[in-house]
Scaffold this motif. Sequence first.
Motif, PDB file in Angstrom:
ATOM      1  N   PRO A  26      21.933  27.597   1.239  1.00 11.77           N
ATOM      2  CA  PRO A  26      21.924  28.519   0.092  1.00 11.77           C
ATOM      3  C   PRO A  26      20.551  28.544  -0.588  1.00 11.77           C
ATOM      4  O   PRO A  26      19.809  27.568  -0.580  1.00 11.77           O
ATOM      5  CB  PRO A  26      22.982  27.938  -0.827  1.00 11.77           C
ATOM      6  N   PHE A  27      20.243  29.707  -1.202  1.00  7.05           N
ATOM      7  CA  PHE A  27      18.996  29.884  -1.943  1.00  7.05           C
ATOM      8  C   PHE A  27      19.316  30.268  -3.376  1.00  7.05           C
ATOM      9  O   PHE A  27      20.320  30.908  -3.650  1.00  7.05           O
ATOM     10  CB  PHE A  27      18.146  30.996  -1.314  1.00  7.05           C
ATOM     11  N   GLU A  28      18.463  29.895  -4.280  1.00  5.11           N
ATOM     12  CA  GLU A  28      18.571  30.278  -5.683  1.00  5.11           C
ATOM     13  C   GLU A  28      17.260  30.869  -6.132  1.00  5.11           C
ATOM     14  O   GLU A  28      16.193  30.487  -5.667  1.00  5.11           O
ATOM     15  CB  GLU A  28      18.869  29.049  -6.559  1.00  5.11           C
ATOM     16  N   THR A  29      17.347  31.795  -7.071  1.00  4.65           N
ATOM     17  CA  THR A  29      16.155  32.391  -7.655  1.00  4.65           C
ATOM     18  C   THR A  29      15.738  31.557  -8.864  1.00  4.65           C
ATOM     19  O   THR A  29      16.556  31.270  -9.738  1.00  4.65           O
ATOM     20  CB  THR A  29      16.421  33.838  -8.105  1.00  4.65           C
ATOM     21  N   VAL A  30      14.487  31.170  -8.890  1.00  4.83           N
ATOM     22  CA  VAL A  30      13.963  30.336  -9.972  1.00  4.83           C
ATOM     23  C   VAL A  30      12.859  31.101 -10.669  1.00  4.83           C
ATOM     24  O   VAL A  30      11.966  31.653 -10.027  1.00  4.83           O
ATOM     25  CB  VAL A  30      13.408  28.997  -9.411  1.00  4.83           C
ATOM     26  N   ASN A  31      12.926  31.141 -11.979  1.00  2.00           N
ATOM     27  CA  ASN A  31      11.863  31.765 -12.761  1.00  2.00           C
ATOM     28  C   ASN A  31      10.755  30.752 -12.995  1.00  2.00           C
ATOM     29  O   ASN A  31      10.997  29.661 -13.505  1.00  2.00           O
ATOM     30  CB  ASN A  31      12.387  32.264 -14.107  1.00  2.00           C
ATOM     31  N   GLU A  32       9.542  31.123 -12.625  1.00  2.00           N
ATOM     32  CA  GLU A  32       8.405  30.246 -12.827  1.00  2.00           C
ATOM     33  C   GLU A  32       7.469  30.869 -13.841  1.00  2.00           C
ATOM     34  O   GLU A  32       7.179  32.052 -13.774  1.00  2.00           O
ATOM     35  CB  GLU A  32       7.657  30.023 -11.514  1.00  2.00           C
ATOM     36  N   HIS A  33       7.032  30.077 -14.773  1.00  2.00           N
ATOM     37  CA  HIS A  33       6.088  30.541 -15.779  1.00  2.00           C
ATOM     38  C   HIS A  33       4.700  30.048 -15.406  1.00  2.00           C
ATOM     39  O   HIS A  33       4.493  28.857 -15.209  1.00  2.00           O
ATOM     40  CB  HIS A  33       6.462  30.033 -17.167  1.00  2.00           C
ATOM     41  N   VAL A  34       3.792  30.949 -15.338  1.00  2.00           N
ATOM     42  CA  VAL A  34       2.426  30.607 -14.971  1.00  2.00           C
ATOM     43  C   VAL A  34       1.527  30.946 -16.144  1.00  2.00           C
ATOM     44  O   VAL A  34       1.596  32.040 -16.707  1.00  2.00           O
ATOM     45  CB  VAL A  34       1.979  31.381 -13.710  1.00  2.00           C
ATOM     46  N   ILE A  35       0.682  30.015 -16.509  1.00  2.00           N
ATOM     47  CA  ILE A  35      -0.286  30.253 -17.573  1.00  2.00           C
ATOM     48  C   ILE A  35      -1.649  30.350 -16.929  1.00  2.00           C
ATOM     49  O   ILE A  35      -2.096  29.445 -16.230  1.00  2.00           O
ATOM     50  CB  ILE A  35      -0.267  29.119 -18.615  1.00  2.00           C
ATOM     51  N   ARG A  36      -2.291  31.471 -17.162  1.00  2.00           N
ATOM     52  CA  ARG A  36      -3.624  31.693 -16.607  1.00  2.00           C
ATOM     53  C   ARG A  36      -4.609  31.799 -17.758  1.00  2.00           C
ATOM     54  O   ARG A  36      -4.396  32.587 -18.680  1.00  2.00           O
ATOM     55  CB  ARG A  36      -3.621  32.989 -15.792  1.00  2.00           C
ATOM     56  N   GLN A  37      -5.639  31.020 -17.711  1.00  5.19           N
ATOM     57  CA  GLN A  37      -6.638  31.052 -18.774  1.00  5.19           C
ATOM     58  C   GLN A  37      -7.912  31.674 -18.244  1.00  5.19           C
ATOM     59  O   GLN A  37      -8.275  31.494 -17.089  1.00  5.19           O
ATOM     60  CB  GLN A  37      -6.955  29.640 -19.269  1.00  5.19           C
ATOM     61  N   ARG A  38      -8.581  32.401 -19.126  1.00 10.92           N
ATOM     62  CA  ARG A  38      -9.896  32.924 -18.802  1.00 10.92           C
ATOM     63  C   ARG A  38     -10.685  33.045 -20.092  1.00 10.92           C
ATOM     64  O   ARG A  38     -10.121  33.139 -21.177  1.00 10.92           O
ATOM     65  CB  ARG A  38      -9.823  34.260 -18.078  1.00 10.92           C
ATOM     66  N   ARG A  39     -11.980  33.013 -19.955  1.00 17.34           N
ATOM     67  CA  ARG A  39     -12.847  33.122 -21.128  1.00 17.34           C
ATOM     68  C   ARG A  39     -13.066  34.591 -21.434  1.00 17.34           C
ATOM     69  O   ARG A  39     -13.338  35.388 -20.547  1.00 17.34           O
ATOM     70  CB  ARG A  39     -14.180  32.446 -20.858  1.00 17.34           C
TER      71      ARG A  39
END
Length: 149
Positions: A2-15
Amino acid sequence: MPFETVNEHVIRQRRVKVCERCRRQLPDSVQNRGTYNTVGSVAGSLGTSMGGSMALGSVLGPVGAITGAIGGAIVGSQVGAAASDTACDAVEASKGSLCEDCKVQSTNRAGSQNWGGGRLGDDPGTSSTSGYSSGTQQESLGDRASAAA
Protein backbone atom coordinates in the motif's frame (compact mmCIF):
# COMPACT_ATOMS: atom_id res chain seq x y z
CA MET A 1 2.21 -2.96 -1.05
CA PRO A 2 0.00 0.00 0.00
CA PHE A 3 0.96 3.64 -0.63
CA GLU A 4 -0.02 6.80 1.21
CA THR A 5 0.15 10.40 0.13
CA VAL A 6 2.30 12.52 2.44
CA ASN A 7 2.35 16.29 2.45
CA GLU A 8 5.87 17.64 2.64
CA HIS A 9 6.66 21.21 3.54
CA VAL A 10 9.75 22.64 1.96
CA ILE A 11 11.30 25.91 3.02
CA ARG A 12 13.44 27.58 0.42
CA GLN A 13 15.52 30.59 1.34
CA ARG A 14 17.06 33.12 -0.97
CA ARG A 15 18.59 36.53 -0.55
CA VAL A 16 16.53 39.43 -1.84
CA LYS A 17 17.40 43.09 -2.14
CA VAL A 18 15.39 45.41 0.13
CA CYS A 19 14.94 49.18 0.31
CA GLU A 20 17.38 50.88 2.69
CA ARG A 21 14.69 53.10 4.18
CA CYS A 22 11.44 51.10 4.38
CA ARG A 23 12.85 47.53 4.05
CA ARG A 24 10.38 46.56 1.28
CA GLN A 25 11.58 44.03 -1.27
CA LEU A 26 12.95 45.63 -4.43
CA PRO A 27 12.20 44.06 -7.81
CA ASP A 28 15.01 42.10 -9.40
CA SER A 29 17.06 44.06 -11.93
CA VAL A 30 18.16 40.85 -13.61
CA GLN A 31 14.98 38.98 -14.43
CA ASN A 32 16.50 35.76 -15.85
CA ARG A 33 19.48 35.13 -13.58
CA GLY A 34 19.05 31.34 -13.81
CA THR A 35 19.11 31.43 -17.60
CA TYR A 36 22.23 33.57 -17.62
CA ASN A 37 23.93 31.16 -15.20
CA THR A 38 23.03 28.20 -17.42
CA VAL A 39 24.33 29.91 -20.55
CA GLY A 40 27.54 30.91 -18.76
CA SER A 41 27.96 27.37 -17.50
CA VAL A 42 27.51 25.83 -20.97
CA ALA A 43 29.81 28.37 -22.62
CA GLY A 44 32.50 27.87 -20.00
CA SER A 45 32.15 24.11 -20.30
CA LEU A 46 32.53 24.13 -24.09
CA GLY A 47 35.45 26.56 -24.10
CA THR A 48 37.54 24.89 -21.45
CA SER A 49 36.65 21.44 -22.77
CA MET A 50 38.17 22.35 -26.13
CA GLY A 51 41.18 23.99 -24.49
CA GLY A 52 41.82 21.10 -22.11
CA SER A 53 41.43 18.58 -24.90
CA MET A 54 43.96 20.39 -27.10
CA ALA A 55 46.45 20.93 -24.27
CA LEU A 56 46.44 17.43 -22.83
CA GLY A 57 45.87 15.78 -26.22
CA SER A 58 49.06 17.26 -27.62
CA VAL A 59 51.07 15.90 -24.68
CA LEU A 60 49.36 12.60 -23.82
CA GLY A 61 47.63 11.68 -27.06
CA PRO A 62 44.03 10.43 -27.31
CA VAL A 63 43.75 9.50 -23.62
CA GLY A 64 44.93 12.98 -22.64
CA ALA A 65 42.46 14.56 -25.06
CA ILE A 66 39.54 12.74 -23.50
CA THR A 67 40.75 13.48 -19.96
CA GLY A 68 41.31 17.14 -20.85
CA ALA A 69 37.85 17.43 -22.38
CA ILE A 70 36.12 15.96 -19.33
CA GLY A 71 38.19 17.91 -16.80
CA GLY A 72 37.85 21.12 -18.79
CA ALA A 73 34.09 20.69 -19.02
CA ILE A 74 33.72 20.27 -15.27
CA VAL A 75 35.98 23.18 -14.35
CA GLY A 76 34.68 25.44 -17.12
CA SER A 77 31.08 24.86 -16.13
CA GLN A 78 31.72 26.13 -12.61
CA VAL A 79 33.84 29.04 -13.82
CA GLY A 80 31.26 30.11 -16.42
CA ALA A 81 28.41 30.00 -13.92
CA ALA A 82 30.44 32.01 -11.39
CA ALA A 83 31.35 34.59 -14.04
CA SER A 84 27.75 35.11 -15.13
CA ASP A 85 26.63 35.29 -11.50
CA THR A 86 29.25 37.97 -10.83
CA ALA A 87 28.06 39.94 -13.85
CA CYS A 88 24.46 39.74 -12.61
CA ASP A 89 25.57 40.88 -9.14
CA ALA A 90 27.31 43.88 -10.70
CA VAL A 91 24.11 44.85 -12.51
CA GLU A 92 22.13 44.49 -9.27
CA ALA A 93 24.67 46.60 -7.37
CA SER A 94 24.49 49.41 -9.92
CA LYS A 95 20.75 49.68 -9.37
CA GLY A 96 19.66 52.09 -6.65
CA SER A 97 18.98 50.93 -3.11
CA LEU A 98 15.70 52.83 -2.58
CA CYS A 99 12.24 51.82 -3.75
CA GLU A 100 10.21 54.14 -5.97
CA ASP A 101 8.08 55.43 -3.07
CA CYS A 102 11.13 56.36 -1.00
CA LYS A 103 12.74 58.04 -4.02
CA VAL A 104 9.64 60.21 -4.44
CA GLN A 105 9.65 61.08 -0.74
CA SER A 106 13.34 61.97 -0.78
CA THR A 107 12.90 64.29 -3.78
CA ASN A 108 9.98 65.99 -2.05
CA ARG A 109 12.02 66.44 1.12
CA ALA A 110 15.03 67.77 -0.73
CA GLY A 111 13.11 70.77 -2.11
CA SER A 112 12.92 74.07 -0.30
CA GLN A 113 10.27 74.44 2.35
CA ASN A 114 8.17 77.47 3.10
CA TRP A 115 9.50 78.66 6.43
CA GLY A 116 7.42 81.81 6.35
CA GLY A 117 8.88 84.86 4.77
CA GLY A 118 6.81 87.68 6.17
CA ARG A 119 7.88 89.96 8.97
CA LEU A 120 7.12 89.05 12.53
CA GLY A 121 3.88 90.58 13.68
CA ASP A 122 2.46 91.06 10.16
CA ASP A 123 -0.91 89.65 9.29
CA PRO A 124 -0.50 86.57 7.07
CA GLY A 125 -2.51 88.15 4.28
CA THR A 126 -0.53 91.39 4.21
CA SER A 127 3.10 90.31 4.13
CA SER A 128 5.47 92.63 2.36
CA THR A 129 8.81 91.79 0.86
CA SER A 130 10.61 94.89 2.06
CA GLY A 131 10.77 96.42 5.51
CA TYR A 132 8.48 99.28 4.49
CA SER A 133 5.01 99.47 3.03
CA SER A 134 4.61 100.68 -0.51
CA GLY A 135 5.73 104.30 -0.42
CA THR A 136 5.09 105.18 3.26
CA GLN A 137 7.37 104.62 6.20
CA GLN A 138 6.18 102.89 9.31
CA GLU A 139 5.83 105.02 12.40
CA SER A 140 8.49 104.64 14.99
CA LEU A 141 7.71 104.03 18.66
CA GLY A 142 8.51 107.66 19.46
CA ASP A 143 6.09 108.94 16.80
CA ARG A 144 3.31 106.78 18.22
CA ALA A 145 4.02 107.90 21.79
CA SER A 146 3.95 111.58 20.83
CA ALA A 147 0.73 111.16 18.84
CA ALA A 148 -0.94 109.49 21.83
CA ALA A 149 0.04 112.37 24.20
